[in-house]
Design a protein around this motif. Sequence first.
Motif, PDB file in Angstrom:
ATOM      1  N   SER A 139       9.300  27.419 139.165  1.00 49.35           N
ATOM      2  CA  SER A 139      10.543  28.192 139.072  1.00 49.35           C
ATOM      3  C   SER A 139      10.294  29.595 138.549  1.00 49.35           C
ATOM      4  CB  SER A 139      11.532  27.483 138.154  1.00 49.35           C
ATOM      5  OG  SER A 139      11.882  26.242 138.672  1.00 49.35           O
ATOM      6  N   TYR A 140       9.311  29.731 137.657  1.00 51.52           N
ATOM      7  CA  TYR A 140       9.012  31.058 137.128  1.00 51.52           C
ATOM      8  C   TYR A 140       8.380  31.967 138.177  1.00 51.52           C
ATOM      9  CZ  TYR A 140      10.020  29.458 132.402  1.00 51.52           C
ATOM     10  OH  TYR A 140      10.649  28.979 131.288  1.00 51.52           O
ATOM     11  N   LEU A 141       7.617  31.413 139.081  1.00 57.15           N
ATOM     12  CA  LEU A 141       6.980  32.239 140.117  1.00 57.15           C
ATOM     13  C   LEU A 141       7.994  32.925 141.031  1.00 57.15           C
ATOM     14  CD1 LEU A 141       3.843  30.082 140.981  1.00 57.15           C
ATOM     15  CD2 LEU A 141       3.964  32.152 139.600  1.00 57.15           C
ATOM     16  N   PRO A 142       9.054  32.239 141.518  1.00 56.44           N
ATOM     17  CA  PRO A 142      10.064  32.977 142.291  1.00 56.44           C
ATOM     18  C   PRO A 142      10.823  34.019 141.468  1.00 56.44           C
ATOM     19  CG  PRO A 142      10.256  30.649 142.743  1.00 56.44           C
ATOM     20  CD  PRO A 142       9.275  30.801 141.626  1.00 56.44           C
ATOM     21  N   MET A 143      10.982  33.774 140.164  1.00 50.97           N
ATOM     22  CA  MET A 143      11.628  34.796 139.331  1.00 50.97           C
ATOM     23  C   MET A 143      10.781  36.066 139.298  1.00 50.97           C
ATOM     24  SD  MET A 143      13.103  32.747 136.075  1.00 50.97           S
ATOM     25  CE  MET A 143      13.253  30.985 136.222  1.00 50.97           C
ATOM     26  N   ILE A 144       9.486  35.899 139.124  1.00 53.57           N
ATOM     27  CA  ILE A 144       8.577  37.056 139.116  1.00 53.57           C
ATOM     28  C   ILE A 144       8.551  37.711 140.490  1.00 53.57           C
ATOM     29  CG2 ILE A 144       6.156  37.730 138.857  1.00 53.57           C
ATOM     30  CD1 ILE A 144       5.963  35.432 136.762  1.00 53.57           C
ATOM     31  N   ALA A 145       8.522  36.881 141.547  1.00 54.30           N
ATOM     32  CA  ALA A 145       8.530  37.428 142.904  1.00 54.30           C
ATOM     33  C   ALA A 145       9.829  38.185 143.182  1.00 54.30           C
ATOM     34  CB  ALA A 145       8.341  36.306 143.920  1.00 54.30           C
ATOM     35  N   GLY A 146      10.937  37.710 142.634  1.00 56.51           N
ATOM     36  CA  GLY A 146      12.208  38.417 142.798  1.00 56.51           C
ATOM     37  C   GLY A 146      12.181  39.784 142.137  1.00 56.51           C
ATOM     38  N   PHE A 147      11.564  39.876 140.943  1.00 55.18           N
ATOM     39  CA  PHE A 147      11.422  41.185 140.299  1.00 55.18           C
ATOM     40  C   PHE A 147      10.583  42.129 141.148  1.00 55.18           C
ATOM     41  CE2 PHE A 147      12.409  39.507 135.901  1.00 55.18           C
ATOM     42  CZ  PHE A 147      13.510  40.314 135.740  1.00 55.18           C
ATOM     43  N   ILE A 148       9.496  41.616 141.696  1.00 52.52           N
ATOM     44  CA  ILE A 148       8.631  42.457 142.531  1.00 52.52           C
ATOM     45  C   ILE A 148       9.351  42.862 143.810  1.00 52.52           C
ATOM     46  CG2 ILE A 148       6.488  42.462 143.877  1.00 52.52           C
ATOM     47  CD1 ILE A 148       5.336  40.605 141.663  1.00 52.52           C
ATOM     48  N   LEU A 149      10.063  41.926 144.422  1.00 52.06           N
ATOM     49  CA  LEU A 149      10.784  42.209 145.656  1.00 52.06           C
ATOM     50  C   LEU A 149      11.907  43.220 145.444  1.00 52.06           C
ATOM     51  CD1 LEU A 149      10.932  41.453 148.636  1.00 52.06           C
ATOM     52  CD2 LEU A 149      12.395  39.535 148.007  1.00 52.06           C
ATOM     53  N   MET A 150      12.493  43.247 144.238  1.00 54.75           N
ATOM     54  CA  MET A 150      13.553  44.216 143.948  1.00 54.75           C
ATOM     55  C   MET A 150      13.064  45.649 144.038  1.00 54.75           C
ATOM     56  SD  MET A 150      16.222  43.035 141.041  1.00 54.75           S
ATOM     57  CE  MET A 150      15.425  41.757 140.115  1.00 54.75           C
ATOM     58  N   ARG A 151      11.783  45.865 143.840  1.00 52.94           N
ATOM     59  CA  ARG A 151      11.246  47.226 143.948  1.00 52.94           C
ATOM     60  C   ARG A 151      11.261  47.724 145.388  1.00 52.94           C
ATOM     61  NH1 ARG A 151       8.932  49.987 139.970  1.00 52.94           N
ATOM     62  NH2 ARG A 151       7.525  50.910 141.477  1.00 52.94           N
ATOM     63  N   PHE A 152      11.221  46.787 146.350  1.00 52.38           N
ATOM     64  CA  PHE A 152      11.169  47.180 147.756  1.00 52.38           C
ATOM     65  C   PHE A 152      12.508  46.993 148.468  1.00 52.38           C
ATOM     66  CE2 PHE A 152       6.935  45.692 146.515  1.00 52.38           C
ATOM     67  CZ  PHE A 152       6.246  46.888 146.681  1.00 52.38           C
ATOM     68  N   HIS A 153      13.215  45.918 148.150  1.00 54.63           N
ATOM     69  CA  HIS A 153      14.520  45.651 148.762  1.00 54.63           C
ATOM     70  C   HIS A 153      15.390  44.969 147.714  1.00 54.63           C
ATOM     71  CE1 HIS A 153      17.376  43.681 151.655  1.00 54.63           C
ATOM     72  NE2 HIS A 153      17.368  44.939 152.066  1.00 54.63           N
ATOM     73  N   GLN A 154      16.258  45.742 147.111  1.00 54.50           N
ATOM     74  CA  GLN A 154      17.015  45.296 145.952  1.00 54.50           C
ATOM     75  C   GLN A 154      17.922  44.087 146.219  1.00 54.50           C
ATOM     76  OE1 GLN A 154      20.438  45.776 144.800  1.00 54.50           O
ATOM     77  NE2 GLN A 154      19.968  45.150 142.715  1.00 54.50           N
ATOM     78  N   PRO A 155      18.685  44.030 147.332  1.00 53.59           N
ATOM     79  CA  PRO A 155      19.577  42.866 147.516  1.00 53.59           C
ATOM     80  C   PRO A 155      18.839  41.532 147.664  1.00 53.59           C
ATOM     81  CG  PRO A 155      20.238  44.660 148.963  1.00 53.59           C
ATOM     82  CD  PRO A 155      18.929  45.046 148.344  1.00 53.59           C
ATOM     83  N   SER A 156      17.745  41.528 148.399  1.00 54.24           N
ATOM     84  CA  SER A 156      17.029  40.262 148.574  1.00 54.24           C
ATOM     85  C   SER A 156      16.283  39.863 147.306  1.00 54.24           C
ATOM     86  CB  SER A 156      16.065  40.346 149.757  1.00 54.24           C
ATOM     87  OG  SER A 156      15.098  41.342 149.541  1.00 54.24           O
ATOM     88  N   GLY A 157      15.694  40.812 146.605  1.00 53.65           N
ATOM     89  CA  GLY A 157      15.014  40.509 145.349  1.00 53.65           C
ATOM     90  C   GLY A 157      15.963  39.986 144.295  1.00 53.65           C
ATOM     91  N   LEU A 158      17.157  40.564 144.236  1.00 51.91           N
ATOM     92  CA  LEU A 158      18.157  40.110 143.272  1.00 51.91           C
ATOM     93  C   LEU A 158      18.624  38.688 143.608  1.00 51.91           C
ATOM     94  CD1 LEU A 158      19.801  40.988 140.792  1.00 51.91           C
ATOM     95  CD2 LEU A 158      21.561  41.768 142.378  1.00 51.91           C
ATOM     96  N   ALA A 159      18.788  38.394 144.890  1.00 53.32           N
ATOM     97  CA  ALA A 159      19.210  37.047 145.290  1.00 53.32           C
ATOM     98  C   ALA A 159      18.155  36.011 144.921  1.00 53.32           C
ATOM     99  CB  ALA A 159      19.487  37.016 146.793  1.00 53.32           C
ATOM    100  N   VAL A 160      16.886  36.323 145.147  1.00 59.45           N
ATOM    101  CA  VAL A 160      15.807  35.389 144.806  1.00 59.45           C
ATOM    102  C   VAL A 160      15.750  35.170 143.297  1.00 59.45           C
ATOM    103  CG1 VAL A 160      13.294  35.120 144.775  1.00 59.45           C
ATOM    104  CG2 VAL A 160      14.431  35.873 146.858  1.00 59.45           C
TER     105      VAL A 160
END
Length: 105
Positions: free
Chosen positions: A60-81
């Motif tokens: 569960s922690y890995l998708p949270m970290i991936a969501g933070f990283i994804l927010m740098r490139f595409h904010q809506p999808s990273g925030l959803a993850v």
Amino acid sequence: MRTEKVIMVRRARFVPVLLLVAAVLAAIVVSPWWLLSIPFVAVGNLFTAPNLNLINGMPSYLPMIAGFILMRFHQPSGLAVFVGAAASFYGSALEMRIFAKPYIG
């Protein structure tokens, strides 16, 4: 005869259903990217333990970290993850802790 206290903990049921409904409503009202949070709600719920230990919660922690990283490139999808994984993980842990029942056996 030995008697010891054991805590019986059932899986969370209410939090994942509420988060699923919230994700669908957010996809209708805010952005369709919120549908991306649905699989991460399931991941957060499946790998939750009521004591929030790191070993059980690592998937569960890995998708949270991936969501933070994804927010740098595409904010809506990273925030959803991030929100899907975090809300499900911590909400399910809280529900499991509230509904835990002592069992003497």
